[in-house]
Design a protein around this motif. Sequence first.
Motif, PDB file in Angstrom:
ATOM      1  N   TYR A   1       0.829  -1.212   0.000  1.00 30.45           N
ATOM      2  CA  TYR A   1       0.000   0.000   0.000  1.00 30.45           C
ATOM      3  C   TYR A   1       0.860   1.257   0.000  1.00 30.45           C
ATOM      4  O   TYR A   1       1.868   1.330   0.708  1.00 30.45           O
ATOM      5  CB  TYR A   1      -0.878   0.027   1.255  1.00 30.45           C
ATOM      6  CG  TYR A   1      -2.183  -0.733   1.093  1.00 30.45           C
ATOM      7  CD1 TYR A   1      -3.106  -0.333   0.127  1.00 30.45           C
ATOM      8  CD2 TYR A   1      -2.495  -1.805   1.915  1.00 30.45           C
ATOM      9  CE1 TYR A   1      -4.326  -1.004  -0.013  1.00 30.45           C
ATOM     10  CE2 TYR A   1      -3.705  -2.484   1.780  1.00 30.45           C
ATOM     11  CZ  TYR A   1      -4.617  -2.065   0.805  1.00 30.45           C
ATOM     12  OH  TYR A   1      -5.819  -2.727   0.666  1.00 30.45           O
ATOM     13  N   HIS A   2       0.435   2.239  -0.774  1.00 33.99           N
ATOM     14  CA  HIS A   2       1.137   3.522  -0.798  1.00 33.99           C
ATOM     15  C   HIS A   2       0.220   4.623  -1.301  1.00 33.99           C
ATOM     16  O   HIS A   2      -0.761   4.356  -2.001  1.00 33.99           O
ATOM     17  CB  HIS A   2       2.380   3.456  -1.692  1.00 33.99           C
ATOM     18  CG  HIS A   2       2.071   3.084  -3.122  1.00 33.99           C
ATOM     19  ND1 HIS A   2       1.815   1.790  -3.509  1.00 33.99           N
ATOM     20  CD2 HIS A   2       1.962   3.839  -4.244  1.00 33.99           C
ATOM     21  CE1 HIS A   2       1.565   1.761  -4.812  1.00 33.99           C
ATOM     22  NE2 HIS A   2       1.637   2.996  -5.284  1.00 33.99           N
ATOM     23  N   HIS A   3       0.569   5.842  -0.933  1.00 34.61           N
ATOM     24  CA  HIS A   3      -0.003   7.031  -1.554  1.00 34.61           C
ATOM     25  C   HIS A   3       0.981   7.431  -2.647  1.00 34.61           C
ATOM     26  O   HIS A   3       2.196   7.463  -2.409  1.00 34.61           O
ATOM     27  CB  HIS A   3      -0.186   8.149  -0.526  1.00 34.61           C
ATOM     28  CG  HIS A   3      -1.160   7.772   0.559  1.00 34.61           C
ATOM     29  ND1 HIS A   3      -2.500   8.070   0.486  1.00 34.61           N
ATOM     30  CD2 HIS A   3      -0.986   7.076   1.707  1.00 34.61           C
ATOM     31  CE1 HIS A   3      -3.112   7.584   1.554  1.00 34.61           C
ATOM     32  NE2 HIS A   3      -2.212   6.965   2.321  1.00 34.61           N
ATOM     33  N   GLU A   4       0.459   7.690  -3.848  1.00 30.56           N
ATOM     34  CA  GLU A   4       1.331   7.922  -4.993  1.00 30.56           C
ATOM     35  C   GLU A   4       2.242   9.127  -4.753  1.00 30.56           C
ATOM     36  O   GLU A   4       1.796  10.170  -4.290  1.00 30.56           O
ATOM     37  CB  GLU A   4       0.471   8.149  -6.251  1.00 30.56           C
ATOM     38  CG  GLU A   4       1.215   7.943  -7.544  1.00 30.56           C
ATOM     39  CD  GLU A   4       1.600   6.482  -7.771  1.00 30.56           C
ATOM     40  OE1 GLU A   4       1.022   5.589  -7.132  1.00 30.56           O
ATOM     41  OE2 GLU A   4       2.514   6.255  -8.589  1.00 30.56           O
ATOM     42  N   MET A   5       3.511   8.969  -5.069  1.00 31.50           N
ATOM     43  CA  MET A   5       4.491  10.048  -4.997  1.00 31.50           C
ATOM     44  C   MET A   5       4.550  10.712  -3.613  1.00 31.50           C
ATOM     45  O   MET A   5       4.560  11.934  -3.502  1.00 31.50           O
ATOM     46  CB  MET A   5       4.219  11.082  -6.087  1.00 31.50           C
ATOM     47  CG  MET A   5       4.323  10.472  -7.480  1.00 31.50           C
ATOM     48  SD  MET A   5       3.792  11.552  -8.795  1.00 31.50           S
ATOM     49  CE  MET A   5       5.233  12.603  -8.921  1.00 31.50           C
TER      50      MET A   5
ATOM     51  N   LEU B   1      -4.833  13.039  -7.111  1.00 28.77           N
ATOM     52  CA  LEU B   1      -5.652  11.912  -7.545  1.00 28.77           C
ATOM     53  C   LEU B   1      -4.809  10.943  -8.339  1.00 28.77           C
ATOM     54  O   LEU B   1      -3.811  11.324  -8.931  1.00 28.77           O
ATOM     55  CB  LEU B   1      -6.764  12.364  -8.511  1.00 28.77           C
ATOM     56  CG  LEU B   1      -7.534  13.637  -8.289  1.00 28.77           C
ATOM     57  CD1 LEU B   1      -8.439  13.877  -9.470  1.00 28.77           C
ATOM     58  CD2 LEU B   1      -8.343  13.530  -7.021  1.00 28.77           C
ATOM     59  N   ILE B   2      -5.268   9.715  -8.402  1.00 27.65           N
ATOM     60  CA  ILE B   2      -4.667   8.768  -9.337  1.00 27.65           C
ATOM     61  C   ILE B   2      -5.806   7.984  -9.976  1.00 27.65           C
ATOM     62  O   ILE B   2      -6.804   7.678  -9.317  1.00 27.65           O
ATOM     63  CB  ILE B   2      -3.622   7.855  -8.660  1.00 27.65           C
ATOM     64  CG1 ILE B   2      -2.988   6.921  -9.682  1.00 27.65           C
ATOM     65  CG2 ILE B   2      -4.211   7.080  -7.500  1.00 27.65           C
ATOM     66  CD1 ILE B   2      -1.685   6.282  -9.200  1.00 27.65           C
ATOM     67  N   SER B   3      -5.668   7.695 -11.257  1.00 26.51           N
ATOM     68  CA  SER B   3      -6.704   6.961 -11.966  1.00 26.51           C
ATOM     69  C   SER B   3      -6.108   5.732 -12.629  1.00 26.51           C
ATOM     70  O   SER B   3      -5.006   5.783 -13.166  1.00 26.51           O
ATOM     71  CB  SER B   3      -7.329   7.862 -13.033  1.00 26.51           C
ATOM     72  OG  SER B   3      -8.151   7.084 -13.890  1.00 26.51           O
TER      73      SER B   3
ATOM     74  N   ALA C   1      -4.969   4.803   0.111  1.00 17.04           N
ATOM     75  CA  ALA C   1      -3.718   4.239  -0.394  1.00 17.04           C
ATOM     76  C   ALA C   1      -4.112   3.109  -1.341  1.00 17.04           C
ATOM     77  O   ALA C   1      -5.223   2.589  -1.268  1.00 17.04           O
ATOM     78  CB  ALA C   1      -2.887   3.695   0.757  1.00 17.04           C
ATOM     79  N   HIS C   2      -3.209   2.726  -2.246  1.00 11.87           N
ATOM     80  CA  HIS C   2      -3.493   1.615  -3.157  1.00 11.87           C
ATOM     81  C   HIS C   2      -2.295   0.670  -3.219  1.00 11.87           C
ATOM     82  O   HIS C   2      -1.166   1.070  -2.926  1.00 11.87           O
ATOM     83  CB  HIS C   2      -3.866   2.115  -4.559  1.00 11.87           C
ATOM     84  CG  HIS C   2      -2.786   2.935  -5.206  1.00 11.87           C
ATOM     85  ND1 HIS C   2      -2.619   4.285  -4.943  1.00 11.87           N
ATOM     86  CD2 HIS C   2      -1.803   2.613  -6.071  1.00 11.87           C
ATOM     87  CE1 HIS C   2      -1.582   4.737  -5.631  1.00 11.87           C
ATOM     88  NE2 HIS C   2      -1.056   3.748  -6.332  1.00 11.87           N
ATOM     89  N   GLY C   3      -2.548  -0.572  -3.583  1.00  9.05           N
ATOM     90  CA  GLY C   3      -1.488  -1.571  -3.690  1.00  9.05           C
ATOM     91  C   GLY C   3      -2.065  -2.857  -4.240  1.00  9.05           C
ATOM     92  O   GLY C   3      -3.254  -2.922  -4.568  1.00  9.05           O
TER      93      GLY C   3
HETATM   94 FE   LIG Z   1       0.952   3.486  -7.221  1.00  8.87          FE
END
Ligand SMILES: [Fe+2]
Length: 359
Positions: free
Chosen positions: A124-128, A137-139, A325-327
Amino acid sequence: MTLLEHTSTGPDLAPLNDLIPQRFWTGTSHHAPEVYEVDCSDFEMNDADLRPDGELARRMRATFDSVGLVVLRNTRLTSIAAMREFAKIVLDAEMVYEGGANPRDRIEANVYEIGAPLAARLPYHHEMAYVSKSTRLISFVCADALPDRGATYVSDGVASTDAILATELGQKLKAHGVCYHRSLTDAENFVGEIGYGVYNHWQKSFGTDDPAVAEAKAIERGLLVEWGPNRLMKTRFYNPAFEYFAQLDRNLLYASLADHGMWFDTWPLVQHLPFAERPLHMTFGDDTEFTRDELEQFIKIYDDFGTKVDWRQGDVAVICNYRFAHGRPEIHLESGEQRTLGVMLGEQFDRIGQLPGKW
Ligand SMILES: [Fe+2]
């Protein structure tokens, strides 16, 4: 170019560490699909549906605003370019990807490939989170899906923030912040070689063959730079572990162990190295290492609030980079299989870190 090309063909060296288990969720999603999905079956998915004042656009924005996550299902879209148009309803301004982050190759204008091999587990992470400019945002858009696996997981940032602040680990992160350590290799040392220990060459990361230019660009981004043997570029970046999110008027957890050396636990050609020799690593902001207990706790806090997002071709997801967060776990393809996601980043912003009194 597809993600398949990243799959290693070199000899795998066994992982060095006793791997810390990552489950990504509890087995039940923290958010039910009804909360964040928009069913597009009844929409034509034509230009009229792209209008900012149209029904679909309004539903997308309303879902995103309240949840921080929206996933369009049953779009029947097959081209990344078309999916991108729908993602842009929520992505105010697409960010032009700059150096200092993962190497990515463009697959469409402003759509980037996932900068990691499929065989690698992505914690899991928050982008950058590891640079001074991040993205709001991230898509992700799905060009090719696997029938039974390959999900992305998202973890609720408000719940994880509350959970970590209740621990000693969270209080340490609040007090010291974190330091991101990176070791960027010299491309000229790897011409025609198998890239043992290689993650990213500084030439690719900073878009120059001149070490002085690379160093100047790094300093401009707030990094401390040291050069090691064989023109190994080592950077350090100190940053708070939390980021103030204006919409909720509070600080949210923004650091994660994706930036710790354990990111490489399942990377071919890198996983055999000790943490301190891996291409990236994270310590507390006072330069002390995380203990094994702290690593396990940090992973579990994200896992506890995870939601599983399965992919079908045509799906369009937009994720608030503060609130989620995404992963994902590692993915192994059988012959003939493909799993291709395009990623787009939203408006970039200068990290302001945590604000006093906003807990
Ligand atoms: Fe990512």
